[in-house]
Design an enzyme around this catalytic site. Structure first.
Site, PDB file in Angstrom:
ATOM      1  N   ASP A 155       0.786  -1.265  -0.092  1.00 28.43           N
ATOM      2  CA  ASP A 155       0.166  -0.063  -0.152  1.00 28.43           C
ATOM      3  C   ASP A 155       1.002   1.245   0.024  1.00 28.43           C
ATOM      4  O   ASP A 155       1.925   1.317   0.358  1.00 28.43           O
ATOM      5  CB  ASP A 155      -0.901   0.038   1.265  1.00 28.43           C
ATOM      6  CG  ASP A 155      -2.172   1.026   1.220  1.00 28.43           C
ATOM      7  OD1 ASP A 155      -2.344   1.574  -0.050  1.00 28.43           O
ATOM      8  OD2 ASP A 155      -2.629   1.228   2.267  1.00 28.43           O
ATOM      9  N   ASN A 189     -10.604  -3.321  -6.145  1.00 27.41           N
ATOM     10  CA  ASN A 189      -9.762  -2.248  -7.030  1.00 27.41           C
ATOM     11  C   ASN A 189     -10.501  -1.920  -8.244  1.00 27.41           C
ATOM     12  O   ASN A 189     -10.197  -0.814  -8.913  1.00 27.41           O
ATOM     13  CB  ASN A 189      -8.416  -2.778  -7.197  1.00 27.41           C
ATOM     14  CG  ASN A 189      -7.593  -2.700  -5.930  1.00 27.41           C
ATOM     15  OD1 ASN A 189      -6.591  -3.264  -5.656  1.00 27.41           O
ATOM     16  ND2 ASN A 189      -7.878  -1.680  -4.882  1.00 27.41           N
TER      17      ASN A 189
HETATM   18  C1  FPP Z   1      -2.214   0.045  -3.184  1.00 21.33           C
HETATM   19  O1  FPP Z   1      -1.849   1.313  -3.347  1.00 21.33           O
HETATM   20  C2  FPP Z   1      -1.530  -0.700  -4.591  1.00 21.33           C
HETATM   21  C3  FPP Z   1      -2.078  -1.382  -5.303  1.00 21.33           C
HETATM   22  C4  FPP Z   1      -3.871  -1.604  -5.543  1.00 21.33           C
HETATM   23  C5  FPP Z   1      -1.381  -2.052  -6.223  1.00 21.33           C
HETATM   24  C6  FPP Z   1      -0.401  -2.784  -6.046  1.00 21.33           C
HETATM   25  C7  FPP Z   1       0.686  -3.197  -7.080  1.00 21.33           C
HETATM   26  C8  FPP Z   1       1.913  -3.339  -7.333  1.00 21.33           C
HETATM   27  C9  FPP Z   1       2.738  -2.944  -6.399  1.00 21.33           C
HETATM   28  C10 FPP Z   1       2.404  -3.903  -8.630  1.00 21.33           C
HETATM   29  C11 FPP Z   1       2.560  -5.233  -8.830  1.00 21.33           C
HETATM   30  C12 FPP Z   1       3.330  -5.717 -10.049  1.00 21.33           C
HETATM   31  C13 FPP Z   1       2.830  -7.056 -10.260  1.00 21.33           C
HETATM   32  C14 FPP Z   1       3.943  -7.377 -11.511  1.00 21.33           C
HETATM   33  C15 FPP Z   1       2.347  -8.150  -9.641  1.00 21.33           C
HETATM   34  P1  FPP Z   1      -2.407   2.398  -3.505  1.00 21.33           P
HETATM   35  O2  FPP Z   1      -2.587   2.795  -5.080  1.00 21.33           O
HETATM   36  O3  FPP Z   1      -3.955   2.350  -2.925  1.00 21.33           O
HETATM   37  O4  FPP Z   1      -1.779   3.614  -2.754  1.00 21.33           O
HETATM   38  P2  FPP Z   1      -2.664   4.898  -2.156  1.00 21.33           P
HETATM   39  O5  FPP Z   1      -3.404   4.310  -0.717  1.00 21.33           O
HETATM   40  O6  FPP Z   1      -1.391   5.775  -1.685  1.00 21.33           O
HETATM   41  O7  FPP Z   1      -3.441   5.614  -3.193  1.00 21.33           O
END
Ligand code: FPP
Length: 250
Positions: free
Chosen positions: A28, A76
């Site tokens: 996250d 998501n």
């Molecule tokens: C949550 O942070 C993160 C995600 C929904 C996506 C996570 C995906 C990756 C790290 C890439 C993975 C790649 C592969 C190839 C498996 P957020 O976007 O909710 O962050 P925020 O809370 O700061 O908005």
């Protein structure tokens, strides 16, 4: 009893006999990391994928056997279409590199979640990448990538499978127990997570491994996932090693 200590150079020395077998991570903070730098959210996810490679490498070096990472939840899909497409494309782009690394380390890659809603080319890639590393299942080392995964969704899937078997007299109602339910989850090939990590300052489980984390240790950290370092992982394990796991006993 001392399970760990810090060395003179302030390096973290972990007890090699108490490394968590299975670590699960809610990756996250990508969006906030990007916002802080005036970048689009997708840049944060890209940086998050780099961190995944770095942390996976270090985790297996430390002796962790299973790593489960939350890459895309069943919730998501509520994100803007552009971000969802970008995340799917990012997976397509980065998976081969991640799987190369796993192949090199003899780690089997598995995907957890409902594939029916994912783009067909991505599903094909997931199947191919699982097949590429399938032979390493025997090592007991796994990288589980949760993609369109939800803990409640997983339980619905398991209950339906079990109900079908009961209906068809394949198993009796009395045979339904904890082991049977665990065996019908996407994670049937792994033990339950010992440690669940969530960086970025959020303190909730967000529908991740609901059944499996019943007795996991939780570790929360304010660091945004793209900034999460090998040292942060060691710190989390160090904290874990200081915990007294009683599993409901005394
Ligand atoms: C949550 O942070 C993160 C995600 C929904 C996506 C996570 C995906 C990756 C790290 C890439 C993975 C790649 C592969 C190839 C498996 P957020 O976007 O909710 O962050 P925020 O809370 O700061 O908005």
């Amino acid at each position: 009893m001392f399970l760990w200590k810090k060395t003179k150079k302030n390096q973290i020395r972990l007890d090699p006999n108490n490394i968590p077998c299975h670590i699960a991570i809610i990756m996250d903070g990508n969006g906030r990391w990007a916002k802080k730098r005036g970048l689009p959210r997708t840049a944060g996810h890209g940086a998050g994928a780099d961190t995944l490679v770095k942390i996976a490498r270090h985790a297996y070096d430390l002796g962790v056997k299973c790593l489960t990472v939350y890459a895309f939840s069943t919730e998501n899909w509520k994100r803007p279409q552009e971000e969802v497409s970008n995340l799917m494309n990012l997976c397509m782009k980065r998976l081969p590199q991640i799987v190369d690394l796993m192949e090199h380390r003899k780690v089997a890659v598995r995907f957890l979640g409902d594939r029916s809603r994912l783009p067909a080319p991505l599903v094909k890639m997931m199947e191919d990448e699982e097949a590429r590393t399938a032979e390493y299942s025997k090592t007991g080392c796994f990288l589980n990538i949760a993609l369109n995964y939800g803990g409640r969704d997983e339980l619905i899937f398991a209950v339906r499978e079990i109900a079908k078997k009961v209906q068809q007299n394949e198993i009796s109602l009395e045979a339904v127990n904890e082991e049977l339910i665990s065996a019908h989850l996407y994670t049937a090939h792994c033990p339950d997570p010992d440690l669940v990590l969530r960086p970025s300052g959020e303190i909730r489980i967000s529908n991740f491994l609901l059944w499996q984390s019943a007795y996991s240790e939780f570790y929360y950290d304010n660091i945004l996932w793209p900034d999460f370092s090998e040292k942060d992982l060691e710190r989390a394990i160090l904290t874990y090693q200081g915990r007294n796991r009683r599993f409901g006993g005394v």
